[in-house]
Design a protein around this motif. Sequence first.
Motif, PDB file in Angstrom:
ATOM      1  N   HIS A   1       0.981  -1.220   0.006  1.00 30.82           N
ATOM      2  CA  HIS A   1       0.047  -0.037  -0.046  1.00 30.82           C
ATOM      3  C   HIS A   1       0.872   1.144  -0.086  1.00 30.82           C
ATOM      4  O   HIS A   1       1.961   1.192   0.539  1.00 30.82           O
ATOM      5  CB  HIS A   1      -0.918   0.172   1.029  1.00 30.82           C
ATOM      6  N   SER A   2       0.377   2.355  -0.546  1.00 31.80           N
ATOM      7  CA  SER A   2       0.801   3.691  -0.376  1.00 31.80           C
ATOM      8  C   SER A   2       0.049   4.822  -0.300  1.00 31.80           C
ATOM      9  O   SER A   2      -1.035   4.321  -0.447  1.00 31.80           O
ATOM     10  CB  SER A   2       1.821   3.883  -1.815  1.00 31.80           C
ATOM     11  N   TRP A   3       0.556   5.718   0.448  1.00 28.00           N
ATOM     12  CA  TRP A   3      -0.169   6.948   0.753  1.00 28.00           C
ATOM     13  C   TRP A   3       0.473   8.199   0.258  1.00 28.00           C
ATOM     14  O   TRP A   3       1.610   8.425   0.553  1.00 28.00           O
ATOM     15  CB  TRP A   3      -0.522   7.108   2.304  1.00 28.00           C
ATOM     16  N   GLY A   4      -0.317   9.119  -0.210  1.00 23.93           N
ATOM     17  CA  GLY A   4       0.197  10.377  -0.595  1.00 23.93           C
ATOM     18  C   GLY A   4      -0.356  10.979  -1.849  1.00 23.93           C
ATOM     19  O   GLY A   4      -1.199  10.462  -2.407  1.00 23.93           O
ATOM     20  N   ASN A   5       0.518  11.844  -2.624  1.00 26.05           N
ATOM     21  CA  ASN A   5       0.045  12.364  -3.905  1.00 26.05           C
ATOM     22  C   ASN A   5       1.063  12.269  -5.023  1.00 26.05           C
ATOM     23  O   ASN A   5       2.273  11.621  -4.537  1.00 26.05           O
ATOM     24  CB  ASN A   5      -0.719  13.647  -3.809  1.00 26.05           C
TER      25      ASN A   5
END
Length: 62
Positions: free
Chosen positions: A25-29
């Motif tokens: 999973h990854s989080w951000g922009n």
Amino acid sequence: MGWEYRKSLKFGPLRLNLSRRGVGHSWGNRAFRVTKAADGRRTLSVNLPGGFHWRKTLSGSR
């Protein structure tokens, strides 16, 4: 030749990455992202305009 599977699902700033190795999973922009890969690696990515980018592996198997 082996087979490969990758699928990415987006839920706002959260992205689930499904592959043959497992779930990451990854989080951000686009500019800033924190990723945990299926093999346990954690990566911090920063992308700036003009093609400049910086990536740092924080922990993991590699």
